[in-house]
Write a protein that holds these residues in place. Structure first.
Motif, PDB file in Angstrom:
ATOM      1  N   LEU A 118       0.827  -1.206   0.000  1.00 62.58           N
ATOM      2  CA  LEU A 118       0.000   0.000   0.000  1.00 62.58           C
ATOM      3  C   LEU A 118       0.862   1.257   0.000  1.00 62.58           C
ATOM      4  O   LEU A 118       0.572   2.221  -0.726  1.00 62.58           O
ATOM      5  N   GLU A 119       1.903   1.269   0.807  1.00 62.13           N
ATOM      6  CA  GLU A 119       2.792   2.440   0.856  1.00 62.13           C
ATOM      7  C   GLU A 119       3.396   2.714  -0.514  1.00 62.13           C
ATOM      8  O   GLU A 119       3.510   3.874  -0.944  1.00 62.13           O
ATOM      9  N   THR A 120       3.801   1.657  -1.229  1.00 67.32           N
ATOM     10  CA  THR A 120       4.381   1.825  -2.564  1.00 67.32           C
ATOM     11  C   THR A 120       3.361   2.416  -3.529  1.00 67.32           C
ATOM     12  O   THR A 120       3.676   3.319  -4.318  1.00 67.32           O
ATOM     13  N   SER A 126       1.083   7.551 -10.365  1.00 66.87           N
ATOM     14  CA  SER A 126       0.230   6.891 -11.361  1.00 66.87           C
ATOM     15  C   SER A 126      -0.771   5.946 -10.732  1.00 66.87           C
ATOM     16  O   SER A 126      -1.792   5.606 -11.342  1.00 66.87           O
ATOM     17  N   THR A 127      -0.508   5.497  -9.512  1.00 64.97           N
ATOM     18  CA  THR A 127      -1.449   4.606  -8.823  1.00 64.97           C
ATOM     19  C   THR A 127      -2.160   5.308  -7.669  1.00 64.97           C
ATOM     20  O   THR A 127      -3.262   4.907  -7.289  1.00 64.97           O
ATOM     21  N   ALA A 128      -1.552   6.338  -7.123  1.00 66.70           N
ATOM     22  CA  ALA A 128      -2.187   7.067  -6.018  1.00 66.70           C
ATOM     23  C   ALA A 128      -3.520   7.666  -6.452  1.00 66.70           C
ATOM     24  O   ALA A 128      -4.463   7.764  -5.644  1.00 66.70           O
ATOM     25  N   LEU A 129      -3.641   8.062  -7.709  1.00 67.14           N
ATOM     26  CA  LEU A 129      -4.874   8.676  -8.194  1.00 67.14           C
ATOM     27  C   LEU A 129      -6.036   7.677  -8.252  1.00 67.14           C
ATOM     28  O   LEU A 129      -7.195   8.071  -8.434  1.00 67.14           O
ATOM     29  N   LEU A 130      -5.731   6.385  -8.081  1.00 65.94           N
ATOM     30  CA  LEU A 130      -6.770   5.358  -8.068  1.00 65.94           C
ATOM     31  C   LEU A 130      -7.230   5.050  -6.638  1.00 65.94           C
ATOM     32  O   LEU A 130      -7.992   4.113  -6.425  1.00 65.94           O
ATOM     33  N   HIS A 131      -6.735   5.817  -5.673  1.00 61.75           N
ATOM     34  CA  HIS A 131      -7.157   5.716  -4.269  1.00 61.75           C
ATOM     35  C   HIS A 131      -6.985   4.293  -3.714  1.00 61.75           C
ATOM     36  O   HIS A 131      -7.960   3.687  -3.233  1.00 61.75           O
ATOM     37  N   PRO A 132      -5.775   3.743  -3.757  1.00 62.15           N
ATOM     38  CA  PRO A 132      -5.565   2.374  -3.269  1.00 62.15           C
ATOM     39  C   PRO A 132      -5.923   2.237  -1.793  1.00 62.15           C
ATOM     40  O   PRO A 132      -5.737   3.176  -1.003  1.00 62.15           O
ATOM     41  N   VAL A 140      -8.178  -1.372   8.257  1.00 62.11           N
ATOM     42  CA  VAL A 140      -8.528  -0.790   6.961  1.00 62.11           C
ATOM     43  C   VAL A 140      -7.648   0.431   6.812  1.00 62.11           C
ATOM     44  O   VAL A 140      -7.644   1.315   7.688  1.00 62.11           O
ATOM     45  N   ALA A 141      -6.883   0.505   5.741  1.00 61.80           N
ATOM     46  CA  ALA A 141      -5.903   1.581   5.587  1.00 61.80           C
ATOM     47  C   ALA A 141      -5.947   2.141   4.173  1.00 61.80           C
ATOM     48  O   ALA A 141      -6.246   1.433   3.206  1.00 61.80           O
ATOM     49  N   ALA A 142      -5.652   3.416   4.078  1.00 63.85           N
ATOM     50  CA  ALA A 142      -5.592   4.117   2.786  1.00 63.85           C
ATOM     51  C   ALA A 142      -5.083   5.518   3.079  1.00 63.85           C
ATOM     52  O   ALA A 142      -4.635   5.819   4.195  1.00 63.85           O
ATOM     53  N   SER A 143      -5.150   6.387   2.076  1.00 67.73           N
ATOM     54  CA  SER A 143      -4.839   7.793   2.357  1.00 67.73           C
ATOM     55  C   SER A 143      -5.970   8.372   3.216  1.00 67.73           C
ATOM     56  O   SER A 143      -7.097   7.840   3.234  1.00 67.73           O
ATOM     57  N   GLU A 144      -5.704   9.442   3.907  1.00 68.13           N
ATOM     58  CA  GLU A 144      -6.704  10.017   4.803  1.00 68.13           C
ATOM     59  C   GLU A 144      -7.956  10.443   4.036  1.00 68.13           C
ATOM     60  O   GLU A 144      -9.091  10.213   4.474  1.00 68.13           O
ATOM     61  N   ALA A 171       1.907   8.197  10.567  1.00 63.89           N
ATOM     62  CA  ALA A 171       3.145   8.971  10.488  1.00 63.89           C
ATOM     63  C   ALA A 171       3.464   9.356   9.052  1.00 63.89           C
ATOM     64  O   ALA A 171       4.088  10.374   8.800  1.00 63.89           O
ATOM     65  N   GLY A 172       3.010   8.554   8.100  1.00 70.99           N
ATOM     66  CA  GLY A 172       3.276   8.830   6.698  1.00 70.99           C
ATOM     67  C   GLY A 172       1.997   9.053   5.923  1.00 70.99           C
ATOM     68  O   GLY A 172       1.043   9.669   6.422  1.00 70.99           O
ATOM     69  N   ALA A 173       1.965   8.522   4.716  1.00 77.13           N
ATOM     70  CA  ALA A 173       0.798   8.698   3.848  1.00 77.13           C
ATOM     71  C   ALA A 173      -0.340   7.770   4.220  1.00 77.13           C
ATOM     72  O   ALA A 173      -1.471   7.959   3.780  1.00 77.13           O
ATOM     73  N   VAL A 174      -0.064   6.736   5.005  1.00 76.32           N
ATOM     74  CA  VAL A 174      -1.064   5.727   5.331  1.00 76.32           C
ATOM     75  C   VAL A 174      -1.838   6.119   6.576  1.00 76.32           C
ATOM     76  O   VAL A 174      -1.268   6.320   7.655  1.00 76.32           O
ATOM     77  N   ALA A 175      -3.163   6.237   6.446  1.00 75.14           N
ATOM     78  CA  ALA A 175      -4.059   6.468   7.573  1.00 75.14           C
ATOM     79  C   ALA A 175      -4.875   5.201   7.795  1.00 75.14           C
ATOM     80  O   ALA A 175      -4.915   4.313   6.934  1.00 75.14           O
ATOM     81  N   THR A 176      -5.538   5.085   8.942  1.00 80.10           N
ATOM     82  CA  THR A 176      -6.306   3.878   9.252  1.00 80.10           C
ATOM     83  C   THR A 176      -7.701   4.239   9.719  1.00 80.10           C
ATOM     84  O   THR A 176      -7.965   5.372  10.158  1.00 80.10           O
ATOM     85  N   CYS A 177      -8.572   3.242   9.628  1.00 78.30           N
ATOM     86  CA  CYS A 177      -9.941   3.407  10.109  1.00 78.30           C
ATOM     87  C   CYS A 177     -10.373   2.065  10.682  1.00 78.30           C
ATOM     88  O   CYS A 177     -10.910   1.210   9.969  1.00 78.30           O
ATOM     89  N   THR A 178     -10.096   1.864  11.974  1.00 83.06           N
ATOM     90  CA  THR A 178     -10.365   0.560  12.590  1.00 83.06           C
ATOM     91  C   THR A 178     -11.327   0.634  13.758  1.00 83.06           C
ATOM     92  O   THR A 178     -11.999  -0.340  14.075  1.00 83.06           O
TER      93      THR A 178
END
Length: 618
Positions: A118-120, A126-132, A140-144, A171-178
């Motif tokens: 996910l971090e990659t 080119s893949t971030a725009l697809l909201h991985p 459950v993790a993704a961008s905020e 801490a980085g680009a990965v946020a969570t919703c648990t």
């Protein structure tokens, strides 16, 4: 070869070194025990056993894998746009607990995990725009921003649940919703969010998104796992093989990412896993045939070794282009057309490049018996002898001479002219006679040259087919043999009968045209007929010259194991061999003469062919 050396090493260590009281032997055992893990083995009380090498761990969890996944996702998005729904499967949600101490400083703590994937994908524009998004058993993790969109989506389905959800920045680009829900609840909501297009890339583990999980819109599956069991492969592939009512012409692609190193003896383990994943699973190859094995991915792929690393860029580019041509893929599968649902084994054969005739299209061959025979009594042929005659030349000469004599009464000029005409015709007759002799001699030499050539592959295949049928090992013979030659010179042989018939035939042909090993029986063919040292002036003389020719050599070929189980079956093969290939002898390797010949010709490869077995579905 490496496996054989390991067995020898294990036997020596277990039965000699380990039993020794010599301190030097104890030191040897300690050194070997320490070295074995680096090449994928370990020492146990029962000897050397398979293990997982350090290199294999590094390659299986290499950062190159999620990076390759990002390239694939970008290409898929460019090809199908808003239809893109990519599922990325990993072995672990988090890998920190399973990274060996020996890899500290070599592998990142999360290497090979779904989190790392996910971090990659979030770091690649080119893949971030697809909201991985990552969905796993504990997170459950993704961008905020993507997670806030998920909460809003859930609010439309279950407002009470959505009110309890909290997005927590990382801490980085990965946020969570648990908080506020569990995996029993969030899997269905995230799946619906994925199908709606809220996220177009879903990262997960095989355990959570395996059997029972269903999303009909999956367009692409990227397998980053190391699982190779039949159940795991079926479950993994099945995630993408779902029809979609909103996409009648859906074509899904399955990708497996492999990491290989040529610098280590265990650097091809990931490739071996790819081979196992494709055993018994079919795909359309470059020629439109539906076959199993890794060669349906690319014709250059071998189950025995990976392609050269320096060819990877070109191979990857070729596969990305092929995957983008979804209409062509659907046409190749011939969806909606009648089919037999029969899987027949076939043998693909390549001769040396020097023996290959360039072709522009597929050519179908029909085996035919040789038009000549070389036996201990000489050579015969059905080929016509050139139409030559000494009598024609002499008759013309006599007629011309007669005209000259008749002209004598007319005058001196007529006499001179007639004489010159007669002499010229006689000279031409002598020249024509020499030319005819040369033609006949050349024709005889051409016939004898046939005995030095390697038999056609289709002739050997027909002999195998008829030998098997005569022995009662197959229900059909050479009349059911299908032979195609493809551009590039690859021969494809298939016996069109039952699945058992096709399997027995393909295995037998593979042995028949292969190198001589240690067969129970050998079959020969007489070769290298020599031209008698005598002038050839007439057509009858040409036939006699062939009859006087004698074989100067004898080539030996292995009798396939299934036909060499007893003398009766081997005799059936000899009869078929004589029909389709030529005269020869049958020898049992157990007898003195046969044993001597096996020792002399072992390793010889008369056909010099490279073969590969395929299972062809139709």
């Amino acid at each position: 070869m490496a496996e054989d050396w390991v067995r020898l090493l294990g036997d020596w260590l277990l039965h000699h070194v380990a039993e020794s009281d010599d301190p030097a032997d104890a030191e040897v055992l300690a050194v070997v025990k320490a070295a074995l893990p680096s090449v994928g083995y370990q020492w146990t009380r029962r000897g050397v056993r398979r293990g997982r090498s350090t290199v294999d761990r590094v390659l299986a969890r290499s950062h190159a894998k999620p990076s390759a996944a990002a390239q694939i996702i970008a290409a898929e998005h460019a090809a199908i746009g808003e239809r893109t729904r990519v599922l990325v499967l990993c072995d672990h949600e988090r890998a920190a607990a399973t990274v060996p101490v020996t890899l500290d400083g070599v592998l990142d703590a999360e290497a090979g995990s779904a989190i790392a994937a996910l971090e990659t994908l979030l770091a690649d524009p080119s893949t971030a725009l697809l909201h991985p998004m990552l969905v796993a058993g504990s997170v459950v993790a993704a961008s905020e921003s993507t997670l806030h969109d998920l909460v809003a989506f859930v609010a439309g389905r279950d407002p009470d649940l959505a009110s309890r959800l909290r997005v927590e920045a990382g801490a980085g680009a990965v946020a969570t919703c648990t908080s506020g829900w569990t995996s029993r609840t969030w899997v269905s909501h995230v799946t619906a969010f994925f199908e709606s297009g809220g996220t177009q890339v879903l990262v997960g583990t095989r355990g959570l998104l395996g059997e029972g999980w269903n999303a009909r819109g999956v367009s692409t599956l990227i397998d980053l796992t190391t699982a190779t069991t039949l159940t795991a492969v079926v479950q993994t592939r099945g995630r993408a093989l779902r029809t979609d009512p909103t996409w009648p012409d859906k074509v899904a692609t399955n990708w497996t990412v492999v990491c290989v190193s040529e610098a280590h003896p265990k650097g091809d383990n990931d490739w071996s896993r790819l081979v196992r994943k494709h055993q018994g699973f079919h795909g359309v190859d470059a020629d439109g045939d539906i076959v199993d094995g890794v060669a349906h991915i690319d014709a250059s792929f071998s189950p025995y070794a990976p392609p050269p690393v320096d060819s990877f860029d070109a191979l990857n580019a070729r596969m990305l282009v092929t995957a983008a041509e979804r209409d062509a893929i659907r046409d190749a599968w011939k969806v909606g057309e009648p089919y037999q649902d029969v899987t027949l084994a076939s043998l693909r054969v390549r001769r040396p490049a020097s023996d290959v005739t360039p072709l522009d299209e597929v050519v179908t061959l029909t085996p035919a018996p040789p038009t000549w025979r070389l036996t201990s009594d000489g050579m015969t042929t059905d080929a016509p002898v050139p139409a030559t005659s000494w009598r024609t030349s002499w008759a013309l000469a006599a007629a011309s001479a007669g005209v000259g004599a008749a002209s004598l009464a007319v005058g001196e000029w007529a006499l001179v002219a007639g004489a010159v005409g007669g002499l010229a015709t006689l000279g031409q007759s002598a020249v024509t006679g020499r030319s005819h002799a040369d033609d006949l001699t050349s024709w005889v030499r051409d016939q004898l040259a046939l005995t030095s050539a390697v038999p056609p592959l289709e002739a050997a295949a027909a002999a195998v087919a008829d030998g098997l049928a005569a022995a009662g090992l197959t229900s059909v013979g050479a009349s059911a043999l299908a032979v195609d030659v493809h551009p590039g010179g690859e021969y494809r042989f298939r016996l069109v009968g039952t699945e058992s018939d096709a399997g027995v035939f393909a295995g037998a042909l593979d042995e028949a045209i292969g190198p001589v090993g240690v067969p129970r029986y050998l079959v020969s063919r007489y070769t290298d007929a020599q031209l008698p040292d005598r002038p050839i002036r007439t057509r009858r003389g040409a036939r006699k010259a062939l009859q006087a020719a004698r074989a100067a050599g004898e080539a030996w070929h292995p009798v396939p194991t299934v036909l060499g189980r007893n003398a009766t079956n081997a005799g059936h093969y000899l009869d078929a061999w004589r029909t389709w290939v030529g005269e020869g002898r049958l020898l049992a390797a157990a007898k003195p003469e046969g044993a001597g010949i096996v020792a002399a010709v072992s390793g010889e490869d008369p056909f010099a062919a490279t073969t590969v077995m395929r299972r062809h579905w139709s």
